[in-house]
Design an enzyme around this catalytic site. Structure first.
Site, mmCIF file in Angstrom:
data_model
loop_
_atom_site.group_PDB
_atom_site.id
_atom_site.type_symbol
_atom_site.label_atom_id
_atom_site.label_comp_id
_atom_site.label_asym_id
_atom_site.label_seq_id
_atom_site.Cartn_x
_atom_site.Cartn_y
_atom_site.Cartn_z
ATOM 1 N N SER A 1 -9.788 2.576 2.481
ATOM 2 C CA SER A 1 -8.931 3.287 1.792
ATOM 3 C C SER A 1 -7.937 2.238 0.793
ATOM 4 C CB SER A 1 -8.100 4.123 2.549
ATOM 5 O OG SER A 1 -7.173 3.456 3.338
ATOM 6 N N SER B 1 -10.162 0.158 6.457
ATOM 7 C CA SER B 1 -9.633 0.274 5.403
ATOM 8 C C SER B 1 -9.070 -0.942 4.571
ATOM 9 C CB SER B 1 -8.508 1.355 5.079
ATOM 10 O OG SER B 1 -9.250 2.514 5.070
ATOM 11 N N LYS C 1 0.898 -1.340 -0.073
ATOM 12 C CA LYS C 1 -0.105 -0.079 -0.037
ATOM 13 C C LYS C 1 0.755 0.985 -0.073
ATOM 14 C CE LYS C 1 -4.073 2.262 2.498
ATOM 15 N NZ LYS C 1 -4.766 2.019 3.481
HETATM 16 N N1 GLN Z 1 -13.139 4.834 5.783
HETATM 17 C C1 GLN Z 1 -12.829 5.219 6.936
HETATM 18 C C2 GLN Z 1 -12.219 6.699 6.936
HETATM 19 O O1 GLN Z 1 -12.446 7.376 5.952
HETATM 20 C C3 GLN Z 1 -11.470 4.539 7.294
HETATM 21 C C4 GLN Z 1 -10.323 4.836 6.600
HETATM 22 C C5 GLN Z 1 -9.026 3.967 6.998
HETATM 23 O O2 GLN Z 1 -9.273 2.784 7.716
HETATM 24 N N2 GLN Z 1 -7.956 4.336 6.830
HETATM 25 O O3 GLN Z 1 -11.977 7.222 8.079
#
Ligand code: GLN
Length: 459
Positions: free
Chosen positions: A141, A165, A66
């Site tokens: 994400s 995410s 990632k």
């Molecule tokens: N969707 C969540 C957010 O936007 C989680 C993001 C993540 O886990 N990095 O905060």
């Protein structure tokens, strides 16, 4: 995953992975490929094997990283213009541990910039497309990592999970996604989002591969004071008997296909001899609000280091120091990043701190207590990962609240710091992958993974 038996070579595995990555270029899975370095490393590993030298447990296994993990190979951008370009002088602890076992990074995967989002549409490089449907999102994400594994480009990929995410994109693309207990894997060298909920984890095709990666990467790290002593590999076996389900999560806001697959799995578990216990967890309905106060507060603080001076992007037309800060940040951050910075500053500002931040912290404690109580009654909890399967590209990206609602079932787990694994369990009528998550008490990670694969049983 091991190739030391000489049935194939590291070079051919890496070449194959790179070819597949290129074949799916239109899906926008990778931000950059690491071709030259990867092939060089593969040759080194093949030479070692030919010489009869000892190689690691992941020798020659290609993987995807990632783009928020620092590695000396290539640039780390967190899919943001703000870090374009940023060449890291260090490797993150996870990269170091994987590479010490011979794993080979073939490329960096696309993500929502700074991991803010649930669809990978907030990437500076454009959205990643879902593994099975080009019109739908990959989830986020860590969307690129999930799709890279789902399409068999690589057998595993790294992810970070601050509020879902890893689990949500895993579920949207039909692979395993694991968020360990907070502190199990070092966060050192991963671009920080919210330090009190950030967790490092992986995407794989099965629970055994996940277990191997956990064996390799779990453990205390002097560079991350929040890491736990390595309990993972020493976990005594504890078979599960009682599985909890959460009453409040079974409602009309949840897609019917997801409710059906959950009901099927509950039946399946009953037939396998497990006791199903309905849990009442009323505090969880506050988790989303708590998350979107606590996390932006930490985001604001973590992102303050991106000032156009120390590293990364600097605005071309800044005339003085003040303009370097303001223009670089204004041009470099995307609108979702800015939204979080503003919310974070608001909830921390004097006058609002007590009403928002402090109250949210108190509610967080209640959520932790509610999980502690639940785990006195059950071994694990089975819930959906998100209220719906992969949605259409563009459907939610201009409506932040509907995007945040995606996280309603994943964020309570991060606030509590407990482990959770997304397991691919089925498909919608139209063929979209569906996952469910199994949540366990703190430090139950190893047994949790073992139980998770049971769910695949009658797939
Ligand atoms: N969707 C969540 C957010 O936007 C989680 C993001 C993540 O886990 N990095 O905060």
């Amino acid at each position: 995953m091991r190739i030391a038996d000489k049935t194939t070579t590291a070079v051919s595995l890496v070449k194959e992975a790179l070819e597949k990555a290129k074949k799916y270029e239109d899906k926008h899975i990778f931000v950059s490929l690491n071709e030259e370095n990867a092939l060089k490393k593969a040759e080194e590993i093949d030479a070692k094997i030919a010489n009869g030298e000892k190689v690691g447990r992941l020798a020659g296994v290609p993987y995807a990283l990632k783009d928020n993990f620092l590695s000396k190979e290539g640039n780390t951008t967190a899919s943001s213009l703000m870090l374009e370009p940023f060449h890291s002088p260090i490797d993150s602890t996870t990269v170091k541990k994987l590479e010490a076992e011979g794993a080979i990074m073939i490329g960096r995967t696309n993500m929502d910039s700074f991991a803010h989002g649930s669809s990978t549409e907030n990437s500076y490089f454009g959205p990643t497309k879902n593994a099975v449907d080009d019109e739908r999102v990959a989830g986020g994400s860590s969307g690129g990592s999930a799709v890279a594994v789902a399409l068999d480009i690589v057998p595993f990929a790294t992810g970070s999970d601050t509020g879902g995410s890893i689990r949500q994109p895993a579920s949207f693309n039909g692979v395993y996604g694991f968020k360990p207990t907070y502190g199990t894997i070092s966060r050192y060298g991963v671009v920080a989002m919210a330090s009190s909920t950030d967790c490092i984890g992986f995407f794989t095709k099965n629970a055994e591969d996940m277990d191997l990666l956990m064996e390799i990467c779990a453990g205390q790290d002097e560079n991350d004071m929040t890491t736990l002593p390595d309990y993972y590999s020493e976990t005594p076996e504890k078979p599960a008997k009682k599985i909890g389900i959460i009453k409040d999560f079974d409602n009309d806001a949840v897609d019917q296909d997801i409710r059906n697959v959950l009901a099927e799995k509950v039946e399946f578990l009953k037939n396998e001899g497990y006791e199903i216990v309905e849990l009442d967890m009323p505090t969880l309905k506050y988790a989303l609000a708590v998350y979107y106060i606590v996390v932006p507060a930490e985001v604001t603080s973590n992102l303050s280091r991106h000032d156009g001076i120390r590293y990364g992007y600097r605005s071309e037309d800044a005339k003085d120091l003040g303009e370097i800060f303001s223009k670089s940040r204004n041009e470099g951050f995307m609108s979702e990043n800015k939204r979080r910075i503003m919310i974070g500053n608001f909830v921390l500002s004097s006058g609002f701190y007590d009403a928002y931040y402090l109250k949210a912290q108190k509610a967080r404690t209640k959520i932790i207590e509610e999980y502690n109580k639940a785990f006195e009654k059950v071994d694990y909890i089975l819930t959906p990962v998100s209220p719906n399967p992969a949605f259409k590209l563009g459907e939610k990206v201009n409506d932040p609240v509907s995007m945040y609602l995606e996280d309603v079932m994943s964020v309570p787990i991060n606030l509590a710091g407990v482990p959770s694994v997304a397991v691919p369990v089925g498909k919608t009528e139209s063929g979209l992958p569906l996952g469910l998550q199994v949540v366990g008490p703190r430090r139950s990670d190893k047994n949790l993974l073992k139980f998770a694969s049971v769910l695949e049983g009658d797939k």
